[in-house]
Design a protein around this motif. Sequence first.
Motif, mmCIF file in Angstrom:
data_model
loop_
_atom_site.group_PDB
_atom_site.id
_atom_site.type_symbol
_atom_site.label_atom_id
_atom_site.label_comp_id
_atom_site.label_asym_id
_atom_site.label_seq_id
_atom_site.Cartn_x
_atom_site.Cartn_y
_atom_site.Cartn_z
ATOM 1 N N GLY A 1 0.813 -1.207 0.000
ATOM 2 C CA GLY A 1 0.000 0.000 0.000
ATOM 3 C C GLY A 1 0.847 1.258 0.000
ATOM 4 O O GLY A 1 0.573 2.214 -0.726
ATOM 5 N N LEU A 2 1.906 1.271 0.820
ATOM 6 C CA LEU A 2 2.803 2.428 0.851
ATOM 7 C C LEU A 2 3.534 2.599 -0.480
ATOM 8 O O LEU A 2 3.710 3.722 -0.951
ATOM 9 N N ALA A 3 3.929 1.483 -1.083
ATOM 10 C CA ALA A 3 4.602 1.559 -2.388
ATOM 11 C C ALA A 3 3.651 2.145 -3.441
ATOM 12 O O ALA A 3 4.059 2.984 -4.253
ATOM 13 N N THR A 4 2.407 1.731 -3.397
ATOM 14 C CA THR A 4 1.421 2.266 -4.340
ATOM 15 C C THR A 4 1.200 3.750 -4.103
ATOM 16 O O THR A 4 1.144 4.543 -5.053
ATOM 17 N N LEU A 5 1.081 4.146 -2.830
ATOM 18 C CA LEU A 5 0.914 5.569 -2.520
ATOM 19 C C LEU A 5 2.111 6.383 -2.999
ATOM 20 O O LEU A 5 1.943 7.471 -3.558
ATOM 21 N N ARG A 6 3.310 5.869 -2.773
ATOM 22 C CA ARG A 6 4.517 6.586 -3.236
ATOM 23 C C ARG A 6 4.479 6.774 -4.751
ATOM 24 O O ARG A 6 4.791 7.835 -5.264
ATOM 25 N N ARG A 7 4.083 5.713 -5.442
ATOM 26 C CA ARG A 7 4.021 5.792 -6.905
ATOM 27 C C ARG A 7 2.960 6.806 -7.339
ATOM 28 O O ARG A 7 3.191 7.636 -8.211
ATOM 29 N N LEU A 8 1.797 6.759 -6.691
ATOM 30 C CA LEU A 8 0.701 7.658 -7.059
ATOM 31 C C LEU A 8 1.007 9.118 -6.714
ATOM 32 O O LEU A 8 0.601 10.025 -7.429
ATOM 33 N N LEU A 9 1.674 9.343 -5.602
ATOM 34 C CA LEU A 9 1.967 10.705 -5.165
ATOM 35 C C LEU A 9 3.231 11.262 -5.813
ATOM 36 O O LEU A 9 3.556 12.431 -5.624
ATOM 37 N N GLY A 10 3.939 10.450 -6.522
ATOM 38 C CA GLY A 10 5.153 10.901 -7.182
ATOM 39 C C GLY A 10 6.354 10.764 -6.270
ATOM 40 O O GLY A 10 6.666 11.666 -5.509
ATOM 41 N N GLU A 11 6.981 9.629 -6.366
ATOM 42 C CA GLU A 11 8.104 9.323 -5.479
ATOM 43 C C GLU A 11 9.217 10.352 -5.609
ATOM 44 O O GLU A 11 9.862 10.695 -4.646
ATOM 45 N N ARG A 12 9.408 10.876 -6.815
ATOM 46 C CA ARG A 12 10.479 11.859 -7.000
ATOM 47 C C ARG A 12 10.233 13.109 -6.170
ATOM 48 O O ARG A 12 11.146 13.655 -5.580
ATOM 49 N N GLU A 13 8.968 13.551 -6.127
ATOM 50 C CA GLU A 13 8.657 14.743 -5.326
ATOM 51 C C GLU A 13 8.913 14.474 -3.852
ATOM 52 O O GLU A 13 9.481 15.295 -3.158
ATOM 53 N N LEU A 14 8.476 13.311 -3.371
ATOM 54 C CA LEU A 14 8.674 12.974 -1.961
ATOM 55 C C LEU A 14 10.157 12.796 -1.652
ATOM 56 O O LEU A 14 10.655 13.290 -0.652
ATOM 57 N N ALA A 15 10.859 12.093 -2.518
ATOM 58 C CA ALA A 15 12.286 11.865 -2.292
ATOM 59 C C ALA A 15 13.047 13.186 -2.379
ATOM 60 O O ALA A 15 13.956 13.439 -1.600
ATOM 61 N N GLY A 16 12.649 14.055 -3.316
ATOM 62 C CA GLY A 16 13.312 15.355 -3.456
ATOM 63 C C GLY A 16 13.124 16.212 -2.228
ATOM 64 O O GLY A 16 14.052 16.865 -1.754
#
Length: 175
Positions: free
Chosen positions: A151-166
């Motif tokens: 679920g967290l992996a899906t949320l990261r993908r949907l929310l844009g992992e690059r934005e969160l990681a950045g």
Amino acid sequence: MRDGSEEEYVDYVTARIPALRRLAYLLAGDEHRADDLVQQTITTLYVKWRRACTATHLDRYVRTMLVRAYLDERRLAWARVRLVRETPERTAPGQDAGVEDRQVLRAALAQVPRRQQAVLVLRFFYDLPVDEVAATLGCTSGTVKSQTSRGLATLRRLLGERELAGATYEGSRSR
């Protein structure tokens, strides 16, 4: 229910409606569906009140009923019925950035599979331990852990992992 248990039921439900609505809204993402879930849960609770009121943890018992009603909802034919051709547009978010963030998170959470969504809400919004979530959903602790991870992996993908990681990376660089 002719003995004093009907009054106990009414007192319990009256006190717990706000918490049940909050959980149902977090799961369903829609006030009307949340109200339907709560209504279904308290109706079932009324029917099972004599057995339910003897439960060691009545709140946990009722929360389990609500979550399972939510998970089972999609299997029912009426859940697929649409009364309008197109979904009405939502109102524009207010000036508060927190409101917009919550709407984005809620929209992403709605795209996560229902079981994973239930696990994420119970684990992170309600801060329940893995074992309690497993008991609520009727599965193993390992299943809860894997559903949380997916679920967290899906949320990261949907929310844009690059934005969160950045944001995390830039925040750590400025220290």
